[in-house]
Design a protein around this motif. Sequence first.
Motif, short mmCIF file in Angstrom:
data_model
loop_
_atom_site.label_atom_id
_atom_site.label_comp_id
_atom_site.label_asym_id
_atom_site.label_seq_id
_atom_site.Cartn_x
_atom_site.Cartn_y
_atom_site.Cartn_z
N PHE A 266 48.54 -28.58 22.07
CA PHE A 266 47.38 -29.44 22.38
C PHE A 266 47.85 -30.74 23.06
O PHE A 266 47.28 -31.17 24.06
CB PHE A 266 46.63 -29.77 21.08
CG PHE A 266 45.67 -30.92 21.22
CD1 PHE A 266 44.47 -30.76 21.90
CD2 PHE A 266 45.99 -32.17 20.70
CE1 PHE A 266 43.62 -31.83 22.04
CE2 PHE A 266 45.13 -33.22 20.83
CZ PHE A 266 43.93 -33.06 21.50
N PHE A 267 48.92 -31.36 22.48
CA PHE A 267 49.44 -32.58 23.09
C PHE A 267 49.89 -32.33 24.52
O PHE A 267 49.65 -33.13 25.42
CB PHE A 267 50.60 -33.12 22.26
CG PHE A 267 50.18 -33.83 21.01
CD1 PHE A 267 48.85 -34.17 20.80
CD2 PHE A 267 51.11 -34.16 20.03
CE1 PHE A 267 48.46 -34.83 19.65
CE2 PHE A 267 50.73 -34.81 18.87
CZ PHE A 267 49.39 -35.14 18.68
N MET A 268 50.57 -31.21 24.73
CA MET A 268 51.13 -30.93 26.05
C MET A 268 50.04 -30.62 27.07
O MET A 268 50.21 -30.82 28.27
CB MET A 268 52.12 -29.76 25.97
CG MET A 268 53.31 -30.03 25.06
SD MET A 268 54.26 -31.51 25.52
CE MET A 268 55.08 -30.89 27.00
N GLN A 269 48.89 -30.08 26.59
CA GLN A 269 47.82 -29.72 27.50
C GLN A 269 46.77 -30.83 27.64
O GLN A 269 45.89 -30.74 28.49
CB GLN A 269 47.13 -28.44 27.01
CG GLN A 269 48.04 -27.22 27.04
CD GLN A 269 47.40 -26.01 26.39
OE1 GLN A 269 46.21 -26.04 26.05
NE2 GLN A 269 48.17 -24.94 26.21
N ALA A 270 46.83 -31.86 26.80
CA ALA A 270 45.83 -32.94 26.86
C ALA A 270 45.92 -33.68 28.19
O ALA A 270 47.03 -33.89 28.71
CB ALA A 270 46.04 -33.91 25.70
N PRO A 271 44.78 -34.09 28.76
CA PRO A 271 44.80 -34.81 30.04
C PRO A 271 45.29 -36.23 29.91
O PRO A 271 45.59 -36.88 30.91
CB PRO A 271 43.35 -34.75 30.51
CG PRO A 271 42.55 -34.65 29.25
CD PRO A 271 43.39 -33.84 28.30
#
Length: 979
Positions: free
Chosen positions: A374-379
């Motif tokens: 989630f952190f890596m995909q968050a904008p």
Amino acid sequence: MPIQHSSALPPEMLRVFETLPHPYLILSKELYILTASDAYTQLTGKSRAELREKYLFDVFPKIPDWSSEEGGIAFSLEQVIQTGKPHHLPVTRFDIPNPDDENNLLERYWDTAHTPIFDQDNDICYIIHHTQDVTERVLAERNLKASLEKERKTAERAEQLSRQMEKLFNEMPAQIAIVTGPDLIYAFINPQYEKELFPGRRVLGKPLLLALPEVAGQPIWDALQRVYKTGETYAGNEICIPLAKEIGGKLEDHYFNFVYQAIRDEKGKITGVLSFKYEITELVLAKKRLEQNKGELLVLNEGLAYANEEIQATSEEIQSANEELSATNEELFQAQQNLLKLNDELEERVELRTIELFTAQAEATGQHERLKRFFMQAPAGICVLDGPDFVFELVNPPYQQLFPGRKLTGKPLMDALPELRSQLIGDILKNVYETGETYEGKELLVPMAYTDDGPIEDRYFNFIYQARHDAEHKVDGIMVFVFEVTETVLTRQKEKENEARFRFLLNAIPQQVWTARSNGSLDYVNEVVCDDFGQNAEDIIRHGWQAFIHPDDQQSCLKKWLISLRTGREYMVEFRLKFQDGQYHWHLARAVPMVENGQIILWLGTNTNINIQKNNEQKKDEFLSIASHELKTPLTSIKAFNQLMLRINDPEKQKDFLQKSAAHVLRLEILINDLLDVSRINAGKIEYNMETFNFREMLADSIEGVQHTAPSHRIILEHADDLQYTGDRFRLEQVVNNLLTNAIKYSPDADKVIVNCIVRREDNSLIISVQDFGIGIEEKNLTRLFERYYRVDNTAMRFEGLGLGLFISAEILRRHKGSFWIESKPGVGSTFFFRLLPDTPLKKEPIIQGDYLYQDSTLKLSYNEENARIDADWIGFQNLESIQEGCQQILEMMVKNKVYKILDDNTHLLGNWSEAVDWVSQEWFPAMAKAGLRYFAWVDSHSIFSQLSARKSADPLPRNIDINFFSEVSAAEAWLNEK
């Protein structure tokens, strides 16, 4: 051969027009130029010889921009000739030669009018052509339109950025909501908020307690209320909030990490709360299951140890009793089998619990991996800083994009980004690590480079520093959420700069500027409007124009305004506006619509003060009427006496007629000389012949000369000191003659005039007074008597004259550095004074000078410690120089003693100090306000002239100064003591 005109003007009248201070042409009905004013020849660069008796369009050839048949000069003149009515042209462009560059023209715009003049048979005898250069006004309006267009484009850019931010909020995986007002009404929720929390509810537009009744009484509601009331940001970690999937449904525990932040308007007032949160329910539940499994395993291990102890004790008992209990071997063997079975069961239970523990750990690891994904995909930019050295443990792509090409992961923050060492960021991170308190930065300036070898640039960030806790709830790292908002901040700063420039431009324009919405309601006024009306912009907008427009003008204004709103056409009207002093001033109002996509979005208007033009037009008309009458009367008499002399042969009667004709010629000469003097004064060409002469002799000669022409009055020289004075004797004699003839003219029922001339020993100045016992002058007219063409209304038709004498006299006295004033009572009489300074004035030296006391020949100052004020006592005659020096002493003493109250006593003041009025109003009072002055008690002089000067110097007064006028010192002291 001279050209033929429909009429011709006498040379004297032509000279009168030639000296007028505005651009005029006098045309015959056939459009030949009879003469032009000096202002017109200067404007066009042509001499009067090039213009006189030339056909208009031979001198100025017809070109489309200037004389088009559709509405130019030729069309306007034709309209005047055909209709016999004045005609006014719209503003027209007509470029003129550049005196500095003959190959180029100067861009110019003109406001032109034509006025017909009729003879006694009501035929047009000539036409007055008047033009006015309005280039500055036209160019200012053009520049204003360009500025508004630029402002519109900036607004579009801001709207685009707003849409981009809205898109970012909608796409962000975090749950974002905005609630507004004391009821916390949902004003915005992003898709993530609705999808994850309330897929079956409609919450937008509802108060929070109505949309989510289950949060009533929970700590989270109190936290939201506290943020809205105090503005303090609130952050929560792993906070449990029982929520239902639908209203009335079963409550289920949800866990969140969140931040509540107050939203403020442009004035800093709290209008709502921004909610930014991530749901971590699965992570929290996994942690709880893991802790529960650890506890159960511990209990099982303790049970196993206890069972082993029991087995060992039983074995010892069997072994010690083996001989005695051989009969029970079978039972013991069975017991051993049962014990083995129990042991197997225990081992199976331990193995099962171990498998469950590993399963829970795997689930927790999976949750961690999901959170990491989630952190890596968050904008948004997200990173995790580990330990007290803030080592980059995790860096998602948006965060890495903030520093392209830099290696971050695995490095301490200060090594990876060394430019942060001297900045506040390091201290903020240390505080979060030590206290565990979340820190939120909004639009914080952080000078940083994009790449390792790149330049340091000003960059702005919104970010959250949130402490990370280990299993023992100790801080072991920091989670960072960051957005770079540099472009947004710089754009807003640019917008503010553009708005500031636009506001400055509108406030710098010397006109009233305003805007209205598409429906016509007023929504902005510039500072000129506020200064004119004496109110702030909010009150003016609330009241509207109807509170200030003259009642007689309101109906026509409203009618034209409604037509413009309906049709979208330009609005233009003349009306009177009420200023803060209660007086109405004429204004020309003009407004144009701003149209976008075929729709009017606002109206931009200006109100131009034309009160001077209106008064000048009235004065001009009155002056032309009076001048015509005054010039015609002696000419008619001269003509009549000449006709009588031609008809009779009696030498005695001819001599009498000749003397009377000569008297009228002298009167005519005086009128013409006055007109010429005014023209010279306006042009700055009046010459003065300074020489030393006996002032008493000059005064006596003037009295003797006037006495011969006025046998009805005795002119009494009551007292005259003997003094040698250096000045223009002829001009000063002109002043005295004017005062004497006025005294006689305006006292028809009296028989004497008293003159005095006194040398004042304190400063060797001359004080001359001329007293009559005539009709007197009202207080409201006193200060205007020295204006050009001014004649008191109730005397204009009773007494002859052009109203120029006192104006000329005032200018002569100013050139001699003199001053003048009047004391008068209606029905009692008037006394005209003027004061002349010596060639070498006495040097003013302080008698006492210090921080608490000061005195010279014109001022006494003292610091009144008991009442914390400065007492000022003005003594003797004052002029601009003495007023400036004295006021500076007051300012210095006020600052040194740190007081903010002044008692200004003028009861001992003599003469008139009107030449210092503008300096006091525009420079001294603002300087006093800046230095801390708050209360000013002005005790009036006995001189009406000085009282009027005092009122004028205090208008307009800086708003933070409270000033009051008193006739007695005791009343002024009582007022100040209350402050």
